[in-house]
Write a protein that holds these residues in place. Structure first.
Motif, short mmCIF file in Angstrom:
data_model
loop_
_atom_site.label_atom_id
_atom_site.label_comp_id
_atom_site.label_asym_id
_atom_site.label_seq_id
_atom_site.Cartn_x
_atom_site.Cartn_y
_atom_site.Cartn_z
N CYS A 1 39.45 122.25 -41.56
CA CYS A 1 38.71 122.43 -42.80
C CYS A 1 38.08 123.82 -42.87
N GLY A 2 38.45 124.59 -43.87
CA GLY A 2 37.90 125.93 -44.04
C GLY A 2 38.54 126.98 -43.16
N SER A 3 39.60 126.63 -42.44
CA SER A 3 40.24 127.60 -41.54
C SER A 3 41.75 127.51 -41.65
N PRO A 4 42.37 128.32 -42.50
CA PRO A 4 43.83 128.33 -42.62
C PRO A 4 44.52 128.62 -41.29
N ALA A 5 43.90 129.47 -40.45
CA ALA A 5 44.50 129.80 -39.16
C ALA A 5 44.59 128.57 -38.27
N ASN A 6 43.52 127.77 -38.26
CA ASN A 6 43.53 126.55 -37.46
C ASN A 6 44.52 125.54 -38.01
N GLU A 7 44.63 125.51 -39.35
CA GLU A 7 45.59 124.59 -39.96
C GLU A 7 47.02 124.94 -39.53
N ILE A 8 47.31 126.22 -39.46
CA ILE A 8 48.64 126.66 -39.03
C ILE A 8 48.88 126.24 -37.58
N LYS A 9 47.87 126.42 -36.73
CA LYS A 9 48.02 126.05 -35.31
C LYS A 9 48.25 124.55 -35.17
N ILE A 10 47.58 123.76 -35.97
CA ILE A 10 47.76 122.31 -35.92
C ILE A 10 49.17 121.93 -36.36
N ARG B 1 27.70 114.11 -42.21
CA ARG B 1 26.77 114.59 -43.23
C ARG B 1 27.40 114.53 -44.62
N LYS B 2 26.54 114.53 -45.62
CA LYS B 2 26.99 114.37 -47.00
C LYS B 2 28.02 115.43 -47.38
N GLU B 3 27.77 116.69 -46.96
CA GLU B 3 28.70 117.74 -47.35
C GLU B 3 30.08 117.55 -46.74
N ASN B 4 30.13 116.93 -45.54
CA ASN B 4 31.42 116.69 -44.91
C ASN B 4 32.14 115.52 -45.57
N VAL B 5 31.38 114.53 -46.03
CA VAL B 5 31.99 113.44 -46.79
C VAL B 5 32.63 114.00 -48.05
N GLU B 6 31.94 114.95 -48.70
CA GLU B 6 32.49 115.56 -49.91
C GLU B 6 33.77 116.33 -49.60
N LYS B 7 33.80 117.00 -48.43
CA LYS B 7 35.01 117.71 -48.04
C LYS B 7 36.16 116.74 -47.82
N LEU B 8 35.87 115.62 -47.16
CA LEU B 8 36.90 114.62 -46.93
C LEU B 8 37.41 114.06 -48.26
N ALA B 9 36.49 113.82 -49.18
CA ALA B 9 36.88 113.28 -50.48
C ALA B 9 37.77 114.27 -51.24
N HIS B 10 37.47 115.56 -51.09
CA HIS B 10 38.26 116.60 -51.75
C HIS B 10 39.65 116.71 -51.13
N LEU B 11 39.71 116.63 -49.79
CA LEU B 11 40.96 116.85 -49.09
C LEU B 11 41.85 115.61 -49.13
N HIS B 12 41.22 114.42 -49.16
CA HIS B 12 41.99 113.18 -49.08
C HIS B 12 41.49 112.16 -50.10
N PRO B 13 41.66 112.47 -51.37
CA PRO B 13 41.12 111.58 -52.43
C PRO B 13 41.67 110.19 -52.39
N HIS B 14 42.95 110.02 -51.99
CA HIS B 14 43.54 108.69 -51.99
C HIS B 14 42.91 107.83 -50.89
N MET B 15 42.60 108.44 -49.77
CA MET B 15 42.02 107.69 -48.66
C MET B 15 40.60 107.24 -48.96
N LEU B 16 39.85 108.09 -49.64
CA LEU B 16 38.44 107.83 -49.81
C LEU B 16 38.09 107.19 -51.15
N ARG B 17 39.09 106.83 -51.93
CA ARG B 17 38.83 106.19 -53.20
C ARG B 17 38.47 104.73 -52.96
N VAL B 18 37.28 104.32 -53.41
CA VAL B 18 36.84 102.95 -53.22
C VAL B 18 36.56 102.29 -54.57
#
Length: 301
Positions: free
Chosen positions: A232-241, A284-301
């Motif tokens: 999250c927030g690191s394209p370089a890390n995303e590439i490594k993954i 934390r709340k801000e990380n929940v928001e990041k998860l919701a942004h990145l994976h809306p289908h998973m976090l839709r309740v």
């Protein structure tokens, strides 16, 4: 059981552990009883805490007031750390008592100890305690950072040879380390950099692959959440993954964190289960928001 509790079972047991005439074998039996009582309910844990159980357990682990920390791996110390790991569950007062009794440095020292199977079990219980302490307090996390907990965790993870040919892996221990790394990564961006620089990404991806046949296991969730946090927030890390065969953070296929073409049929928990996990792990709340942004289908309740 209620009659025994009303009669003062917990204080009597703690007083017995203070006895200087008991053999190590008897102390082990007493500590095992503490574990069983602490696992019964929160009321028992509070009664044991109020009776002084934390102080005697720390003494048996090697913390002597006014002296340097001393830890020796024995059946007695294993029973002591096991009891402490049950006691700390959901109890803020016990967390404070452990920190005040210099328990955090000693528990970190336990992770560094040499040994066989008993060492692995002791390390697991030490991780359970330290992870609970890290969840609860910035003060605890700062102390753990000063004790170099992050490189220690990564080194233990790498020593597991996950995905290697030796089969030298304890899945429970590796899973607990991944959970711990997730906590550290979401609370301090610098930790993401350190985790990556130490070469943990391939090990975490391999840990995720090991759980391919058990997609709803704690291992699958632990590995995927720390990888998501790192990317999250690191394209370089995303590439490594991605290069290591791991998940893409932009992947939003319903019910999955992983690209189907890389690891087919790997699915994580339902939205409700994922949200319960988020609440349980104190994201934390801000990380929940990041998860919701990145994976809306998973976090839709």
């Amino acid at each position: 059981f209620k009659v025994l509790m009303a009669a003062g079972l917990c204080p009597a047991l703690v007083d017995l552990l203070h006895s200087e005439i008991l053999s190590d074998k008897s102390l082990v039996l007493g500590l095992d009883m503490v574990s069983k009582l602490a696992g019964h309910n929160a009321k028992c844990r509070c009664a044991l805490r109020d009776a002084g159980a934390i102080e005697i357990i720390m003494h048996l682990l090697g913390v002597v007031p006014g002296s340097h920390l001393k830890y020796e791996q024995t059946p007695l110390s294993l029973s002591a750390v096991r009891a402490l790991s049950v006691l700390v569950t959901g109890n803020a007062g016990i967390r404070v008592a452990i920190r005040k009794a210099k328990g955090i440095p000693l528990l970190v020292k336990m992770l560094k100890a040499e040994g066989g199977p008993d060492k692995v079990e002791a390390a697991y219980h030490a991780l359970v305690i330290l992870q609970d302490l890290a969840f609860a307090s910035d003060t605890n996390r700062d102390l753990l950072t000063n004790l170099d907990i992050l490189p220690l965790l990564v080194n233990i993870l790498l020593a597991q040879d996950i995905g290697g040919e030796t089969g030298n892996i304890n899945l429970n221990l590796a899973t607990k380390i991944a959970e711990f790394l997730h906590i550290l990564s979401i609370h301090d961006p610098k930790n993401k950099t350190q985790i990556t620089k130490m070469g943990a990404i391939p090990a975490l991806v391999n840990l995720l692959k090991l759980s391919i046949n058990e997609p709803k296991s704690g291992t699958s969730l632990a590995a995927s959440t720390v990888l998501l946090s790192i990317s999250c927030g690191s394209p370089a890390n995303e590439i490594k993954i991605r290069e290591a065969g791991g998940p893409c953070r932009r992947q939003t296929l319903k019910g999955t964190l992983l690209p189907g073409e890389l690891l087919p049929s790997v699915k994580l928990q339902s939205a409700d289960a994922m949200m319960n996990t988020i609440r349980r792990t104190h994201i934390r709340k801000e990380n929940v928001e990041k998860l919701a942004h990145l994976h809306p289908h998973m976090l839709r309740v």
